[in-house]
Motif scaffolding. Structure first.
Motif: not given
Length: 391
Positions: A157-159, A163-164
């Protein structure tokens, strides 16, 4: 020595150092090891090649650095170039150290918990002792920041990426940068060259380099991804962690230790992480040692083949690192696993090129060039330090 640059590579219990100038007078170099223990010592080699060993029982990093700088005091270094393992995605080149850079080096320990804290220790120690001496950091990951997104993104997942910062970073950047440039100079093809550089040692990685830029590499978020190494597993099924936890009750920390410190050549052979020891045992009939070599050579060859997909032009292969530079038998076995690439090897040259020798091992009729080039990360770090400072 003109414009001497001190290169430091600080580990958790060691400091590797070298002093290099603009000229060809040689270098001063050494290793402080076993820091924090009663057996701490410095192995120092002067510009004439004379060696001396100095006991520093219980020495800290700062104490050892003070001694190292005293040993080098007659040369008056112009600057210090620090090898830093992880620069995240924000550092794509060497940079001058300021408070913000040092803070980032420390913060990025989340991605390199074994390396970045030690690298930061070295920077702080030099700044405390010589506040006016410029410090430059050269990141292992920076060379690979030219990889396209299709090479560095994981199919998750792209988050997690956005984000990380979970993505592939790659390592051994200074080594891949140095040997690919050197190969291009030696090959002298008059065109843009595409190399698969194979840095093979206790830690091993391969990189696809075209026109001096990294387009893909084998190590990922951490140095565990890729080919089997001395004690690291390299690629495994991502579900292995949960399988070992569910079926055998291992904790995540225990699994991390298994994959990083008990696997690779050591895990397969059950003997050693050192290819020289394994090769000797294999020649004496040890089946596990033989299998360790076969797996290592096959996985390296498989990655050479896959990395060729990243190259617009495939000029050849470069072997470097402790195994790549010194084991003619491993080179031969790796290339034997690549029967479809039209590689022809000069057996005599392959046998000759060990112990720091540089040269080509392909025949004139070989479709691909194959070079053995001793890596020189210290030279590359000094070069990039000078570029940052305009020296």
């Amino acid at each position: 020595m003109k414009n001497p640059i001190l290169v430091l590579n600080c580990g958790s219990s060691s400091i590797k150092y070298a002093l290099l100038g603009d000229d060809s007078e040689g270098r001063v170099q050494g290793l402080a090891e076993n820091l924090g223990l009663d057996t701490a010592r410095i192995k120092h080699q002067d510009i004439n090649g004379e060696k001396v060993e100095i006991s520093l029982a219980g020495a800290t990093h700062q104490w050892a650095l003070q001694k190292i700088l005293n040993l080098l005091s007659e040369y008056k270094p112009r600057a210090v170039g620090h090898r830093v393992v992880h620069g995240g995605r924000q550092f794509s080149e060497a940079v001058l150290v300021d408070d913000n850079v040092l803070t980032e080096v420390k913060r990025l320990k989340i991605l390199a918990p074994l390396h970045n804290p030690a690298n930061a220790l070295g920077i702080e120690a030099v700044k405390n002792m010589y506040p006016d001496l410029p410090n430059v950091v050269v990141f292992d990951t920076a060379f690979h920041q030219t990889m396209p997104e299709k090479a560095y993104r994981y199919a998750i997942p792209k988050e997690f990426y956005e984000e990380h910062r979970i993505r592939r970073y790659g390592f051994h950047g200074a080594s891949h940068n140095y040997v690919s440039n050197r190969a291009t100079n030696l090959a002298n093809t008059g065109s843009q060259d595409g190399w698969v550089t194979a840095h093979l040692g206790n830690g091993s990685s391969l990189t696809a380099v075209f026109d001096g830029k990294s387009l893909d590499t084998t190590m990922g978020l951490t140095p565990l991804e890729g080919v089997p190494m001395g004690t690291r597993s390299g690629d495994v099924d991502p579900s292995l962690h949960i399988h070992l936890h569910r079926t055998l009750g291992y904790s995540l920390d225990e699994i991390d230790t298994i994959l990083n410190k008990r696997s690779g050549l050591l895990g397969i052979s059950g003997i050693s992480s050192d290819m020289r020891t394994i090769d000797q045992a294999s020649s004496e009939g040890n089946a596990d040692a033989k299998l360790a070599i076969e797996i290592f050579c096959y996985k390296v060859a498989r990655y050479i083949a896959s990395l060729s997909c990243a190259l617009p032009t495939f000029t050849g292969i470069v072997f470097t690192g402790g195994i790549g530079e010194n084991s003619s038998s491993v080179r031969e076995k790796i290339l034997a696993n690549l029967p479809h690439f039209g590689i022809e090897i000069d057996d005599n040259e392959n046998q000759r090129l060990v112990r720091g020798a540089e040269g080509a091992i392909h025949t004139k009729s070989s479709r691909l060039q194959v070079w053995v080039i001793p890596t020189d990360e210290e030279f590359q770090i000094a070069k990039e330090t000078k570029q940052v400072l305009g020296l």
